[in-house]
Motif scaffolding. Sequence first.
Motif, short mmCIF file in Angstrom:
data_model
loop_
_atom_site.label_atom_id
_atom_site.label_comp_id
_atom_site.label_asym_id
_atom_site.label_seq_id
_atom_site.Cartn_x
_atom_site.Cartn_y
_atom_site.Cartn_z
N ALA A 123 -34.18 -41.90 1.76
CA ALA A 123 -34.64 -43.28 1.90
C ALA A 123 -34.26 -44.12 0.68
N ASP A 124 -34.31 -43.51 -0.50
CA ASP A 124 -33.92 -44.22 -1.71
C ASP A 124 -32.45 -44.62 -1.66
N LEU A 125 -31.59 -43.70 -1.25
CA LEU A 125 -30.17 -44.01 -1.11
C LEU A 125 -29.95 -45.07 -0.04
N LEU A 126 -30.70 -44.95 1.04
CA LEU A 126 -30.58 -45.91 2.13
C LEU A 126 -30.95 -47.32 1.67
N ALA A 127 -32.05 -47.42 0.92
CA ALA A 127 -32.50 -48.72 0.44
C ALA A 127 -31.47 -49.35 -0.49
N ARG A 128 -30.77 -48.54 -1.25
CA ARG A 128 -29.79 -49.05 -2.20
C ARG A 128 -28.45 -49.39 -1.54
N VAL A 168 -37.49 -50.00 3.13
CA VAL A 168 -36.05 -49.80 2.94
C VAL A 168 -35.31 -51.13 2.99
N LEU A 169 -35.65 -51.96 3.97
CA LEU A 169 -34.95 -53.24 4.11
C LEU A 169 -35.28 -54.21 2.99
N SER A 170 -36.45 -54.07 2.38
CA SER A 170 -36.80 -54.91 1.23
C SER A 170 -36.35 -54.27 -0.08
N ARG A 171 -35.71 -53.11 0.01
CA ARG A 171 -35.21 -52.34 -1.14
C ARG A 171 -36.33 -52.03 -2.13
N ASP A 172 -37.50 -51.78 -1.60
CA ASP A 172 -38.66 -51.45 -2.44
C ASP A 172 -38.69 -49.94 -2.69
N THR A 173 -37.84 -49.48 -3.58
CA THR A 173 -37.70 -48.04 -3.83
C THR A 173 -38.93 -47.45 -4.52
N ASP A 174 -39.70 -48.28 -5.21
CA ASP A 174 -40.87 -47.76 -5.92
C ASP A 174 -41.96 -47.26 -4.97
N VAL A 175 -42.07 -47.88 -3.79
CA VAL A 175 -43.14 -47.51 -2.87
C VAL A 175 -42.77 -46.32 -1.98
N LEU A 176 -41.49 -45.98 -1.91
CA LEU A 176 -41.04 -44.93 -0.99
C LEU A 176 -41.69 -43.57 -1.25
N PRO A 177 -41.77 -43.09 -2.49
CA PRO A 177 -42.42 -41.78 -2.71
C PRO A 177 -43.87 -41.76 -2.21
N LYS A 178 -44.59 -42.84 -2.41
CA LYS A 178 -45.98 -42.90 -1.96
C LYS A 178 -46.06 -42.83 -0.44
N ILE A 179 -45.18 -43.54 0.25
CA ILE A 179 -45.17 -43.54 1.71
C ILE A 179 -44.92 -42.13 2.24
N PHE A 180 -43.92 -41.46 1.69
CA PHE A 180 -43.56 -40.13 2.19
C PHE A 180 -44.60 -39.08 1.83
N HIS A 181 -45.12 -39.12 0.61
CA HIS A 181 -46.08 -38.10 0.21
C HIS A 181 -47.40 -38.24 0.99
N SER A 182 -47.81 -39.46 1.24
CA SER A 182 -49.03 -39.68 2.01
C SER A 182 -48.87 -39.16 3.44
N TYR A 183 -47.77 -39.50 4.07
CA TYR A 183 -47.53 -39.06 5.45
C TYR A 183 -47.31 -37.56 5.50
#
Length: 219
Positions: A94-99, A188-203
């Motif tokens: 997801a990080d690569l995708l966002a970038r 991903v579309l807002s390129r908010d890479t900081d929030v991605l780990p939280k989203i994945f770890h919570s789910y």
Amino acid sequence: MSFVTPESLAEQIAGHLAERIIQGDLKSNERIQEGRVVQELEVSRGPVREALLLLESRHLVTILPRRGAIVTELTPHRVRSLYDMYVTLLTMLADLLARNWNDNNKQVLLDQAMRLQELASSQDKNAFILAGFELMRKAFTIANNDYLAQMLEDLQPAIHRTYAMSIRHSPDETELSRQFFSGLVTAVLSRDTDVLPKIFHSYGRHQCSLVLAAMQEEN
């Protein structure tokens, strides 16, 4: 001109057996008898043995000396380890995708995300699961990391098995999955890479807990 290689007989047998394992028809530690598969599918032993090796590489089957092939056992430790690795790899994807996404390639992601939204409320839970994996695969091209893509593909059958188990025991959880994918696409579309780990770890923690609960019910 392009040539499409037809799916081999071994791949077809592996797909058949994988579906039985994923849907719970074949249980943890259940022996897969080569002779029975040969008779049921009317094939020779060679492709069956090749299929079992494929399933072992996909973490669905364990081949033991003098015992042959058994369905890989699901234990709490293995489930936690599986989700730890899968969440880490998906976060990287997801990080690569966002970038890397741009206006030329983002539409394919949006189209698949819409497909997921439509399937979330349907009765076909397996179609929803498969659509989620398809979204992951569409991200591979944009992320442009073949090693990461291969590792995720190798883990996909094992994750499919656990996810299908959780859906059988908690069918309403597709709504939470829909919300997860919606939030993920937004990030991903807002390129908010900081929030991605939280989203994945919570789910991932939630999904892992569902699988562990389902395992207790099935035992």
